[in-house]
Design an enzyme around this catalytic site. Structure first.
Site, PDB file in Angstrom:
ATOM      1  N   ASP A  78     -15.923 -53.408  -1.612  1.00 19.83           N
ATOM      2  CA  ASP A  78     -14.461 -52.741  -1.332  1.00 19.83           C
ATOM      3  C   ASP A  78     -13.805 -54.575  -1.131  1.00 19.83           C
ATOM      4  O   ASP A  78     -14.418 -55.894  -0.785  1.00 19.83           O
ATOM      5  CB  ASP A  78     -14.577 -52.491   0.582  1.00 19.83           C
ATOM      6  CG  ASP A  78     -14.046 -52.192   1.222  1.00 19.83           C
ATOM      7  OD1 ASP A  78     -13.178 -52.026   0.296  1.00 19.83           O
ATOM      8  OD2 ASP A  78     -14.166 -52.099   2.602  1.00 19.83           O
ATOM      9  N   ASP A 125      -9.105 -45.525   1.042  1.00 21.99           N
ATOM     10  CA  ASP A 125      -8.647 -45.113   2.059  1.00 21.99           C
ATOM     11  C   ASP A 125      -7.269 -43.390   1.892  1.00 21.99           C
ATOM     12  O   ASP A 125      -6.211 -44.203   2.208  1.00 21.99           O
ATOM     13  CB  ASP A 125      -8.306 -46.610   2.626  1.00 21.99           C
ATOM     14  CG  ASP A 125      -9.263 -46.813   3.101  1.00 21.99           C
ATOM     15  OD1 ASP A 125     -10.094 -47.052   2.340  1.00 21.99           O
ATOM     16  OD2 ASP A 125      -9.268 -47.785   3.634  1.00 21.99           O
ATOM     17  N   GLU A 169      -9.291 -56.860  -3.139  1.00 20.25           N
ATOM     18  CA  GLU A 169      -8.031 -57.024  -3.855  1.00 20.25           C
ATOM     19  C   GLU A 169      -7.307 -58.154  -4.528  1.00 20.25           C
ATOM     20  O   GLU A 169      -6.930 -58.241  -5.710  1.00 20.25           O
ATOM     21  CB  GLU A 169      -6.945 -56.140  -3.474  1.00 20.25           C
ATOM     22  CG  GLU A 169      -6.844 -54.607  -3.431  1.00 20.25           C
ATOM     23  CD  GLU A 169      -8.336 -54.264  -2.425  1.00 20.25           C
ATOM     24  OE1 GLU A 169      -8.272 -55.095  -1.641  1.00 20.25           O
ATOM     25  OE2 GLU A 169      -9.002 -53.502  -2.303  1.00 20.25           O
TER      26      GLU A 169
END
Ligand code: MIG
Length: 729
Positions: free
Chosen positions: A315, A432, A318
């Site tokens: 997670d 999300d 980015e």
């Protein structure tokens, strides 16, 4: 510009020398005279590519993005973004997938090999133009021609086969941010037993760690971590911990200390490790574009693998940045400066934004540097210019680490940020989303474009991550995601709990039936998944990939799943049915439960538009003409599924064949031909059906055929195969 052509006709146009993205496999390109189909205008630091769109052209692709299957009418960006609000105004989500297809009189596929930001104005500013702006002048453009299927095929062959998870990953998975301690995890596992609901994996979100430190486990909340792993293993439930991108800055924490000592982190301009802040507070980011740093980070997984963990999710890669030291200081200074002043409107809004804008700031991305490995040397590269490669490479680090640990075991791996080329290393979840009806539709519409980008093992947070889910929404969502390779229910901290038994008895029953049906579908899903991967095809295709009529091109909420069926999920609140378009006659199968198969819930539906009534507990699928769907008897774990009792449902006007694939589900031996194939053949002889089964799978036992003819009559035939019988019947 230089033009090249590959043996299978892919054209490549090179502008300058692109930084290696390692997205495509080597091929023998030869110099070519071809001209690029569109206009290319280069300035020093930008490249503008313009292509004409005709009125009726459709634009497919761009991977993970908001809006429809046809991307026309919006501006999109390829710039991996941590944005938890997937509203229609967004330009970019977590992935950067620079592949698209213009579908019209002349079909054209385009892949832009470039690691930085690209903007796609797809007929928004000027409805007849596709205007692409690349933030750089070194890039390669690949151009593909042919049918839709051929274009996808050529592109996917170019990026190589996709990630293949262990077979248990086709089971139901349960997640929550967070199952905060070991007793909670056990309680969840028992929930599945108590309510007799199939499950194959339970996730650990960030709270299992000690102070959000990667590769640590909280002694307080998980004092018996290894015992927990084995306890679940005995129940055949996998435990999947999360790993975040940022490494906490803390003296005595080995990962941090080693990383600093070896210069394995992203640096600032002065050459000191760049300080950002995420969940653990201040962190450094591993420089995974550097080969050695990537190896080092990948090897960190080994300790968990030794404990028996078989999969992870990556997670915040980015990478997401809550704030940087500099960014925070500037914002606070600005705010302080306004103290006591009578603010004009502009300053007031600037004040509000000053804090909001400290997260994921471009300025921070531009302040970080990689020691990128290029041709075995090292090149200092600004992060902004290669931003889209970060998530790709941190997940690649994990995959490569797993392979060094055991190169013939399929580990489970999901990532949030991604890029073309990454699909060979991992699956993705789509981040999300919210418990919004609109996001079921988004989930439906995203699946084909993810597949075009190579992401076959994919899925969304079923039930929705943010906001509170109603029982009806969770049921309807599962009626779609029961078909997606990744089937994971996940929700955010503070939202209404949404495990299958959390609503009411009826809902629990419905969800149990749906999840059991998912397990019944595994032979089909797994076969189609493996075939789509091997043949570089889509698992989920828009109708236009098969049907060429005008109406099929415009359908945005029905998909072909594999070669045999079409799905048409309900994604509207309080709906008691939906309109479905059938490009040809098909057999409708209204699914309620596996057991209800006996009631023969099949109906022949003629081509055209139909309103199909569907109660909340009813899922509809359509079996195509002269196609077969194979089901197995559901079990509570994927590993317990057998081919002992199969069901074949066919709509056979003339003849139909189906090849069912299976393998050990855990190793890569299938690459050496170690898999089984069961070939079903059905002929409609007018007065009766003739069936045959040719298999090298010795577990095949009883097969029940439900065969529907062109008048809609259903015939039931039972075939028995015993162990010593010849495999051909
Ligand atoms: O800032 O780890 O997409 O699945 O539960 C939020 C907590 C961080 C975002 C992920 C989500 C996960 C959550 N994470």
């Amino acid at each position: 510009m230089k033009a090249f052509i590959s043996p299978n006709g892919v054209k490549k146009f090179s502008f300058g020398k692109v930084l290696p993205t390692e997205t495509i496999l080597e091929s023998d390109y030869t110099l070519d005279e071809s001209l690029f189909y569109g206009d290319v205008i280069k300035s020093q630091d930008k490249t503008q590519i313009t292509l004409e769109l005709r009125e009726e052209d459709i634009v497919y692709g761009l991977g993970q993005n908001v809006r429809g299957i046809n991307k026309r009418g919006h501006i999109y960006e390829a710039f991996c973004s941590d944005d938890p609000n997937h509203t229609p105004d967004k330009k970019s989500l977590y992935g950067a997938h620079n592949f698209l297809i213009i579908y019209g009189e002349k079909n054209l596929g385009i892949y832009i090999d470039f690691p930085g930001k690209i903007t796609y104005d797809v007929g928004f500013t000027d409805s007849n133009l596709l205007d692409i702006v690349v933030e750089g002048s070194n890039l390669d453009i690949y151009q593909f021609e042919g049918s839709l299927k051929e274009i996808v095929n050529k592109f996917r062959r170019m990026i190589g086969p996709s990630y293949v998870p262990p077979k248990w990953a086709f089971g139901y998975q349960q997640c929550r941010w967070s199952y905060e301690d070991q007793s909670k995890v056990k309680e969840i596992a028992s929930g599945f037993e108590k309510y007799d609901i199939p499950v194959d994996a339970i996730y650990l979100d960030i709270d299992y760690m000690e102070d959000y430190k990667d590769f640590t486990v909280s002694k307080e909340r998980f004092p018996d971590f290894e015992a927990l792993i084995s306890e679940l293993k005995e129940k055949d439930i996998k435990l999947i911990p999360i790993i975040d991108a940022g490494v906490k800055i803390e003296d005595g924490y080995a990962v941090y200390e080693e990383g600093v000592a070896q210069n394995y982190f992203l640096n600032d301009k002065q050459g000191n490790p760049f300080v950002a802040a995420v969940w653990p507070g201040k962190v450094h980011f591993p420089d995974v574009l550097n080969k050695e740093a990537r190896k080092w980070f990948g090897d960190q997984y080994h300790a968990f693998l030794k404990m028996g963990i078989e999969g992870f999710w990556n997670d915040m890669n980015e990478p997401a940045i809550f704030y940087s030291e500099n960014g925070l200081k500037e914002a606070i200074d600005f705010v302080k400066n306004q103290e006591g002043k009578n603010l004009d409107v502009t300053t007031f809004f600037a004040l509000k934004d000053s804090i909001l804008n400290i997260s994921n700031a471009v300025k921070d991305y531009k302040s970080m540097y990689h020691r990128m490995t290029v041709d075995d040397g090292e090149v200092l590269v600004n992060h902004y210019d290669v931003h889209n490669l970060y998530g790709y490479n941190i997940t690649r680090a994990a995959d490569e680490g797993f392979k060094r640990y055991d190169n013939n075991k399929r580990f489970f791996l999901l990532t949030r940020a991604s890029h073309i080329g990454m699909a060979k290393h991992s699956g993705i979840w789509t981040g999300d989303n919210h418990s919004w009806w609109e996001h079921i539709k988004l989930n439906i519409q995203m699946m084909p474009s993810l597949g075009m980008a190579g992401f076959l093992y994919a899925g969304a947070d079923t039930g929705g991550f943010g906001f509170n889910a109603s029982a009806e929404l969770v049921v309807r969502w599962l009626e779609f995601s029961m078909f997606t390779p990744l089937l994971r229910n996940h929700s955010a901290m503070g939202t209404r709990v949404q495990e299958p038994w959390q609503f009411n008895e009826d809902t629990t029953k419905n969800l149990r039936n749906l999840i059991r049906m998912r397990y019944a579908l595994v032979p089909y899903l797994y076969s189609e998944f493996m075939k789509a991967n091997k043949d570089a095809n889509l698992l989920y295709a828009p109708l236009s990939f098969v049907y060429e009529d005008e109406q099929s091109k415009r359908v945005e909420d029905q998909l072909l799943l594999g070669d045999e069926i079409m799905i048409a999920p309900v994604y509207e609140q309080n709906a008691k049915g939906r309109y479905v378009y059938l490009p040809e006659d098909m057999v409708m199968y209204k699914i309620t439960s596996y057991e209800d198969l006996e009631k023969q819930p099949f109906e022949l539906i003629k081509a055209g538009h139909h309103y199909i009534p569907l109660e909340t507990h009813e899922t509809v699928i359509f079996i195509r003409k002269n196609r077969l769907l194979v089901l197995t008897k559901p079990q509570n774990r994927v590993k317990d599924l057998s081919n002992n009792e199969l069901v074949v449902i066919g709509y056979v006007e003339d003849s139909a064949t189906y090849q069912c694939y299976n393998d050990d589900g855990t190793s890569f031996n299938y690459r050496d031909g170690k898999y089984t194939e069961t070939n079903f053949k059905v002929n409609n002889k007018g007065s009766h059906f003739e069936v045959s089964v040719d298999t090298n799978d010795y577990s095949i036992g009883a097969i029940t055929f439900y065969l529907i003819d062109s008048l809609g009559n259903c015939k039931v035939m039972k075939q028995g195969l015993t162990q010593d019988q010849p495999r051909l019947v």
